[in-house]
Design a protein around this motif. Sequence first.
Motif, short mmCIF file in Angstrom:
data_model
loop_
_atom_site.label_atom_id
_atom_site.label_comp_id
_atom_site.label_asym_id
_atom_site.label_seq_id
_atom_site.Cartn_x
_atom_site.Cartn_y
_atom_site.Cartn_z
N UNK A 1 0.86 -1.19 0.00
CA UNK A 1 0.00 0.00 0.00
C UNK A 1 0.89 1.23 0.00
N UNK A 2 0.29 2.38 -0.25
CA UNK A 2 1.10 3.61 -0.34
C UNK A 2 1.63 4.01 1.04
N UNK A 3 0.77 3.99 2.05
CA UNK A 3 1.16 4.43 3.38
C UNK A 3 0.88 3.35 4.44
N UNK A 4 1.80 3.21 5.39
CA UNK A 4 1.58 2.32 6.53
C UNK A 4 2.17 0.93 6.38
N UNK A 5 2.88 0.67 5.28
CA UNK A 5 3.44 -0.67 5.06
C UNK A 5 4.39 -1.10 6.18
N UNK A 6 5.36 -0.23 6.48
CA UNK A 6 6.39 -0.62 7.44
C UNK A 6 5.78 -0.84 8.83
N UNK A 7 4.90 0.07 9.23
CA UNK A 7 4.27 -0.06 10.54
C UNK A 7 3.41 -1.33 10.62
N UNK A 8 2.58 -1.56 9.62
CA UNK A 8 1.69 -2.73 9.65
C UNK A 8 2.49 -4.02 9.64
N UNK A 9 3.54 -4.06 8.84
CA UNK A 9 4.40 -5.25 8.78
C UNK A 9 4.98 -5.54 10.16
N UNK A 10 5.47 -4.50 10.80
CA UNK A 10 6.06 -4.68 12.12
C UNK A 10 5.02 -5.16 13.14
#
Lengths: 407, 231
Positions: A55-64
């Motif tokens: 997705x455009x925003x929030x990838x790194x946070x959601x993955x973590x």
Amino acid sequence: MKLRLVIVVANAAGWLSRITKKGSGVMVTGRIILKLVPSAVQTLSKSRKVILISGTNGKTTTTSLIYHALSSQGPVVSNFTGANLFAGIAAALSKNQAAPVAVLEVDEMVIPWAMKQTNPRLIVLLNLGRDQLDRLSEVRVVAQKWKVALATAQAHCAVLADSDDPFVTWAAQDCVNVIWFTSGAVGHIDASTCPECGKVLEWNTHLTSYSCTCGFKKPNPEWILRDGELTGPNNQKVGVQSGIPGAAALGNAARAIVAAKAFGVPIDKAASEIAKVLSVDGRFGSLKIGRTNFRLLLSKNPASWRETLATSAQGPKAVALVVNANTQDGKDTSWLWDVDFSPLANRTVIATGERRLDLSARLTVAGIKHEVCADEGAAAKVFGAVDADIIASYTAFHRLSKQVKPS
Amino acid sequence: MTLTLVHLLPELLGTYGDRGNVEIASWRLKQRGIAHEVITVHAGDRVPVSADLYFLGGGEDDAQVAAREILERDGAMRKVINNGGHIFAVCAGFQLLGASFPASGDRTIIGLGILPVDTFAATPRSVGELLSESTIGIGMLTGFENHAGQTGYLDEIQPLGNVISGVGNAQASTVDGVVTDQVVATYMHGPAFSRNPDLADWVLARKVGELKPLAAPIFTQLHQERVANIK
Ligand SMILES: [Zn+2]
């Protein structure tokens, strides 16, 4: 060469790159693996259950967050430093091969490749919005790529998709096994025309739902986040808390709970693990410059600036904005005029970064009182011994995140 | 008499911060105490045909086609011109004022026919800083361009600028934009009025007459910085 040996060599090279301070070593490791064994990602995914997040925003946070929730059940590998292209994915999978689960952040354009290579069990699709239009594709081009790739998804692959986003909905709606999610997000900066037919898309008055005369419309979500509570099928219910501030983080926490549930983690357990995560890859970390205690926030594109400004408005009065326009930031700063800076009114604002004049012009017209400083050191001198937020665009964020104190 | 500015279809034509031109125009008028109002026209609204200055921005293919349909209805933009209205148009907005423009699926869409220009699709996209010497006596113009369309003149008309760096109207041309009695069009976004305060005032002055000088050093600094960055 045997893959096992290649991995040893590649990780040694990555380690060497890291200790000689050339970089994190992740890219070096991944590139060597893919160069010597082009099918490595496929092989390393075979005995694993893989989750892809994009997705455009929030990838790194959601993955973590998903990584933390699943780690409570057993070993997991992940690329949670944001290395989300081919090499970063290969490097992540080369670690701890005994780990039965891989949680992978994937760049939007890499989703078709990653789906083919990893045979995922779950794909989490967050949102699609404009991002660095000078080097990335228009939103609908990305959505089209997703749609084609997702049409090939088998029934054993669930797709957790955001029904609030017309582009995500359009891309995912032909899948056999979709789990629709809503966080109650309002409107969409780029979805003025229907992704299916190109006519003007109709939004309801509260901008919470959309439809078109061609039949395209918002699907009914199965999982609903409302007022901090996540509800799902069969009266499942759990309170969602996020250690990371902001509405977007709360939405990502809820998505992570649904994702973890799909992998067998009870929702209460997932929720409590996720609530413990306070900062991801420097986001919301703290650093001291001069006498000022800064909290570091990342903003990358109009949607993420809106979100970050709203979150920061709950924080300290003093705030510095750092805008650069290098390749990774996007070289075009015209997006500044698509951001509503009114949440900065009545705060002590400093404009800095390489494109501080573009920013200052924008703030002037928006009627936001501010000072212009050459760098964050000068900003710290103006602020003095106070708490302050520093909202930075991509390259500035990554430079500053190296100074973040481990929490 | 109150001056009326019309912001046309921001949801469809506003991909590159183009709303900034309207906000800056309004701000510059306000700083000088010139009474004015800004009307924003959304997709379902009627286009008012007797306002003073209209703003068209850039947009993606489908949005550009949808915008064209709305602006074509009842010959609205033709009436605007007949009523003496002025237009400032950027990128996709510039293209749709011409004879035709390209859209997705190799389609050619008939334009509004207000400017004697025509636009074709070409690869690669023209993306990057655009610097030109204005033909209207206000020195350098600076912006950022990002377009696949290549625009050519169908008649002898005045460009807005002679390109020094970047592409402008077409790879095969050396000019950017168009100036006619009632229309100023360009491939510069950025937005153009932020990086070129003299262009903003020039466009406004054509409608309101001579303007008092305005002390707003940030825009002058930004203009100089951007020009120096390219030269
Ligand atoms: Zn439709």
